[in-house]
Structure formats: structure tokens, C-alpha cells
Write an enzyme that holds these catalytic residues in place. Structure first.
Site, PDB file in Angstrom:
ATOM      1  N   ASN A 260     -22.519 -22.106 -49.729  1.00  0.00           N
ATOM      2  CA  ASN A 260     -22.207 -21.383 -48.497  1.00  0.00           C
ATOM      3  C   ASN A 260     -21.860 -19.945 -48.889  1.00  0.00           C
ATOM      4  O   ASN A 260     -20.784 -19.697 -49.412  1.00  0.00           O
ATOM      5  CB  ASN A 260     -21.014 -22.079 -47.811  1.00  0.00           C
ATOM      6  CG  ASN A 260     -20.547 -21.326 -46.583  1.00  0.00           C
ATOM      7  OD1 ASN A 260     -21.197 -20.392 -46.128  1.00  0.00           O
ATOM      8  ND2 ASN A 260     -19.409 -21.735 -46.041  1.00  0.00           N
TER       9      ASN A 260
ATOM     10  N   LYS B  94     -21.293 -17.536 -46.998  1.00  0.00           N
ATOM     11  CA  LYS B  94     -20.405 -16.920 -46.004  1.00  0.00           C
ATOM     12  C   LYS B  94     -20.900 -15.501 -45.658  1.00  0.00           C
ATOM     13  O   LYS B  94     -22.093 -15.256 -45.673  1.00  0.00           O
ATOM     14  CB  LYS B  94     -18.956 -16.917 -46.500  1.00  0.00           C
ATOM     15  CG  LYS B  94     -18.511 -18.297 -46.980  1.00  0.00           C
ATOM     16  CD  LYS B  94     -17.046 -18.401 -47.172  1.00  0.00           C
ATOM     17  CE  LYS B  94     -16.722 -19.769 -47.749  1.00  0.00           C
ATOM     18  NZ  LYS B  94     -15.306 -20.054 -47.779  1.00  0.00           N
TER      19      LYS B  94
ATOM     20  N   HIS C 246     -17.747 -25.528 -39.806  1.00  0.00           N
ATOM     21  CA  HIS C 246     -16.956 -25.071 -40.953  1.00  0.00           C
ATOM     22  C   HIS C 246     -15.560 -24.689 -40.468  1.00  0.00           C
ATOM     23  O   HIS C 246     -15.410 -24.154 -39.362  1.00  0.00           O
ATOM     24  CB  HIS C 246     -17.650 -23.878 -41.622  1.00  0.00           C
ATOM     25  CG  HIS C 246     -17.043 -23.540 -42.945  1.00  0.00           C
ATOM     26  ND1 HIS C 246     -15.891 -22.815 -43.061  1.00  0.00           N
ATOM     27  CD2 HIS C 246     -17.418 -23.870 -44.209  1.00  0.00           C
ATOM     28  CE1 HIS C 246     -15.578 -22.697 -44.352  1.00  0.00           C
ATOM     29  NE2 HIS C 246     -16.500 -23.335 -45.069  1.00  0.00           N
TER      30      HIS C 246
ATOM     31  N   GLU D 146     -13.699 -22.278 -41.126  1.00  0.00           N
ATOM     32  CA  GLU D 146     -13.527 -20.860 -40.766  1.00  0.00           C
ATOM     33  C   GLU D 146     -14.045 -20.600 -39.358  1.00  0.00           C
ATOM     34  O   GLU D 146     -13.494 -19.791 -38.621  1.00  0.00           O
ATOM     35  CB  GLU D 146     -14.241 -19.970 -41.806  1.00  0.00           C
ATOM     36  CG  GLU D 146     -13.473 -19.972 -43.129  1.00  0.00           C
ATOM     37  CD  GLU D 146     -14.317 -19.717 -44.358  1.00  0.00           C
ATOM     38  OE1 GLU D 146     -15.461 -19.255 -44.238  1.00  0.00           O
ATOM     39  OE2 GLU D 146     -13.803 -20.000 -45.470  1.00  0.00           O
TER      40      GLU D 146
ATOM     41  N   GLU E 163     -13.966 -31.106 -46.335  1.00  0.00           N
ATOM     42  CA  GLU E 163     -13.421 -29.886 -46.919  1.00  0.00           C
ATOM     43  C   GLU E 163     -11.963 -29.726 -46.510  1.00  0.00           C
ATOM     44  O   GLU E 163     -11.673 -29.213 -45.415  1.00  0.00           O
ATOM     45  CB  GLU E 163     -14.206 -28.678 -46.409  1.00  0.00           C
ATOM     46  CG  GLU E 163     -15.675 -28.708 -46.747  1.00  0.00           C
ATOM     47  CD  GLU E 163     -16.227 -27.300 -46.826  1.00  0.00           C
ATOM     48  OE1 GLU E 163     -16.703 -26.935 -47.899  1.00  0.00           O
ATOM     49  OE2 GLU E 163     -16.149 -26.567 -45.827  1.00  0.00           O
TER      50      GLU E 163
ATOM     51  N   GLY F 275     -11.428 -21.809 -50.890  1.00  0.00           N
ATOM     52  CA  GLY F 275     -11.219 -20.419 -51.307  1.00  0.00           C
ATOM     53  C   GLY F 275      -9.854 -20.157 -51.919  1.00  0.00           C
ATOM     54  O   GLY F 275      -9.463 -19.014 -52.113  1.00  0.00           O
TER      55      GLY F 275
ATOM     56  N   SER G 100     -13.130 -25.231 -53.515  1.00  0.00           N
ATOM     57  CA  SER G 100     -12.958 -24.713 -54.883  1.00  0.00           C
ATOM     58  C   SER G 100     -13.662 -25.562 -55.937  1.00  0.00           C
ATOM     59  O   SER G 100     -13.138 -25.772 -57.029  1.00  0.00           O
ATOM     60  CB  SER G 100     -11.468 -24.557 -55.212  1.00  0.00           C
ATOM     61  OG  SER G 100     -10.861 -23.674 -54.292  1.00  0.00           O
TER      62      SER G 100
ATOM     63  N   GLY H 104     -17.320 -19.907 -53.092  1.00  0.00           N
ATOM     64  CA  GLY H 104     -17.245 -18.857 -54.124  1.00  0.00           C
ATOM     65  C   GLY H 104     -18.221 -19.050 -55.275  1.00  0.00           C
ATOM     66  O   GLY H 104     -18.939 -18.110 -55.646  1.00  0.00           O
TER      67      GLY H 104
HETATM   68  C1  PEP Z   1     -16.472 -23.490 -48.341  1.00  0.00           C
HETATM   69  O1  PEP Z   1     -16.245 -22.452 -47.756  1.00  0.00           O
HETATM   70  O2  PEP Z   1     -17.178 -24.336 -47.796  1.00  0.00           O
HETATM   71  C2  PEP Z   1     -15.886 -23.686 -49.669  1.00  0.00           C
HETATM   72  C3  PEP Z   1     -15.812 -24.893 -50.143  1.00  0.00           C
HETATM   73  O3  PEP Z   1     -15.448 -22.560 -50.339  1.00  0.00           O
HETATM   74  P1  PEP Z   1     -14.878 -22.486 -51.852  1.00  0.00           P
HETATM   75  O4  PEP Z   1     -15.813 -23.255 -52.723  1.00  0.00           O
HETATM   76  O5  PEP Z   1     -14.852 -21.027 -52.168  1.00  0.00           O
HETATM   77  O6  PEP Z   1     -13.517 -23.109 -51.826  1.00  0.00           O
END
Ligand code: PEP
Length: 253
Positions: free
Chosen positions: A9, A11, A98, A100, A170, A176, A216, A238
Site C-alpha cells: 500500500n 498510500k 483501510h 486511515e 490490520e 506505521g 509494520s 512503509g
Molecule cells: C498499512 O497501511 O496498511 C500498513 C500496514 O502500513 P505499515 O506497514 O507501514 O505499518
């Protein structure tokens, strides 16, 4: 056997030029190094999808996904993209719900239910996100919270439709933040998601559904997380912005 999915992703990162460069790195490394049967998905910003689709067309197991679609077919919805628009770029997947988007755009479970249905009707594979906040986990309500998200956005589907959905668990507190759910926490939650799906859609359907972990995930922690019996892949933020890390996660299988 369940499909193994490693989805990135991106983003709201990368200019078009930077995105094309990252995608071509991923495609080239995947061609040389990816021998397993992992399905990789690049969920890029909408403006990148057409250009990135041209690159991923060169390799069988790398695909493009949108980060969201509207629940409306078309019309006066400034700034949104429709399922047909996503499909017309070559995208085959779409992230729906998601955290966010739920937080900053106040997306509701009912709205997400409509998007999942529209995505399926159009032939896009939904990557449906669910997951609890730290507060909910500390209160011990994580299983009931996530089950309610599934009930309100997915339980209207037929078993045949449900089989086509990919779920991403998630935990919001791990996205993040650099904090990852422990393998025990991830497995416990994935197992309870599969049990909830089994009680609604039947064990045979639940066994076929890929449940990805997101939060993460990195090359260092991916092997242990992906080794859990109910973890069928990852949704990666990330680390998906670095071609080497993203491919190394996929190669952990
Ligand atoms: C995400 O935004 O779906 C995600 C898992 O981000 P990160 O891997 O940066 O934690």
C-alpha cells in the site's frame, strides 16, 4: 490451498515518475528472483495505476490494486474514482476500508459493504481491511470489534461472493508505528476471523479465504508472521516503498 498474497500500500507517496521507477524495480527483481507462487499486488495512488499496470503486465504474479473506490457507479462525486475507472487502468484489486480511510474520511461499515459488493460485481478483488485501536485491544474487546466489522460489511454476501474476498487484519496500533503484533496476537486474531467466517459461510468457504496481516511488516519479522497457520500474506505500507524490502517479504514464503 489458500492464495498467498503480498500487497503493498503506497498510500499518498511518490510522484508518477518515482512510482513508475519503484514499480519497474519490483517487476525486474520479481522476474529474476520470485520463484514461489505468491501473488504480489501494488496498491498505488490512482494516478499511477495505468502506468504501473503496463509494467506489471510483463510478469504473471505482480498485479495492480486501487487504494479505494466509490460505492457509486459514476456521477457527481468529485475526487472519487469508480470501480470501472480502476478496472480501465488494468487494476485487479482494491483496498476497501483501510483504517486511515475509516478515520479521516469517516467511512462506515455500511458504505464499505456497498463498495465490497460493487467491486465484486465488477470483477475487482476486494482487500477488505479490519482491525482494532489500541484502546479497544486494551479493553479486551478486539475480537468482538473486528467480528462486528465483518458482520456489518461482509455478512450480506453469498458464500460464492465471500470466497472472492481477501481480508487484511490490520491492528491500528501497529500501522506505521514500527510496533508489530506478536505472532501469537496475529494468529489468535486470524483464527478468530476464520472461525467467524466459518460460522456464517461454512468451514469450507472459510478455509479458502486468504487473511493477510498488516502492521509494520518488514523483511525481519515477515518469516515468523507468515509461518502462522492462519496468516496467508501481508498488507505492507512503509516497507512496500523499498523494492528490495518488499520483494524480500514476498520471498519469506
Ligand atoms: C498499512 O497501511 O496498511 C500498513 C500496514 O502500513 P505499515 O506497514 O507501514 O505499518
Amino acid at each position: 490451498m489458500r492464495k498467498k498474497v503480498i500487497a503493498g500500500n503506497w498510500k499518498m507517496n511518490l510522484t508518477l515518475e518515482e512510482g513508475v521507477s519503484l514499480a519497474s524495480e519490483v517487476v525486474n527483481i520479481a522476474k529474476d528472483e520470485l520463484t514461489s507462487d505468491v501473488t504480489m499486488v501494488l496498491c498505488t495512488p490512482a494516478i499511477h495505476m495505468a502506468a504501473v499496470s503496463k509494467l506489471t503486465a510483463e510478469v504473471a504474479n505482480v498485479h495492480v490494486g486501487a487504494q479505494n473506490i466509490s460505492e457509486h457507479e459514476s456521477g457527481a462525486y468529485t475526487g472519487d474514482i469508480s470501480a470501472d475507472m480502476a478496472l480501465s487502468t488494468g487494476a485487479e484489486f482494491v483496498i476497501i476500508g483501510h483504517s486511515e480511510r475509516r478515520e479521516y474520511h469517516f467511512e462506515t461499515n455500511a458504505q464499505l459493504a456497498a463498495r465490497v459488493e460493487l467491486a465484486l460485481a465488477k470483477g475487482l478483488t476486494p482487500l477488505f481491511c479490519c482491525g482494532e485501536s489500541l484502546e479497544t485491544r486494551e479493553a479486551g474487546d478486539h475480537v468482538s470489534f473486528v467480528t462486528k466489522q465483518l458482520e456489518e460489511s461482509l455478512y450480506q454476501l453469498s458464500a460464492e461472493q465471500m470466497e472472492k474476498v481477501v481480508i487484511a487484519y490490520e491492528p491500528i496500533w501497529a500501522i506505521g508505528t514500527g510496533v508489530t503484533a506478536s505472532t501469537e496476537q496475529a494468529q489468535e486474531m486470524h483464527k478468530s476471523i476464520r472461525e467467524a467466517l466459518a460460522s456464517k459461510f461454512g468451514a469450507e468457504v472459510a478455509e479458502k479465504i486468504s487473511i493477510l496481516y498488516g502492521g509494520s511488516m518488514k523483511p525481519g519479522n515477515a518469516p515468523e508472521l507468515l509461518a502462522q497457520p492462519d496468516v496467508d500474506g501481508g498488507l505492507i505500507g512503509g516497507a512496500s516503498l523499498k523494492s528490495r524490502d518488499f520483494i524480500d517479504i514476498a520471498k519469506s514464503y
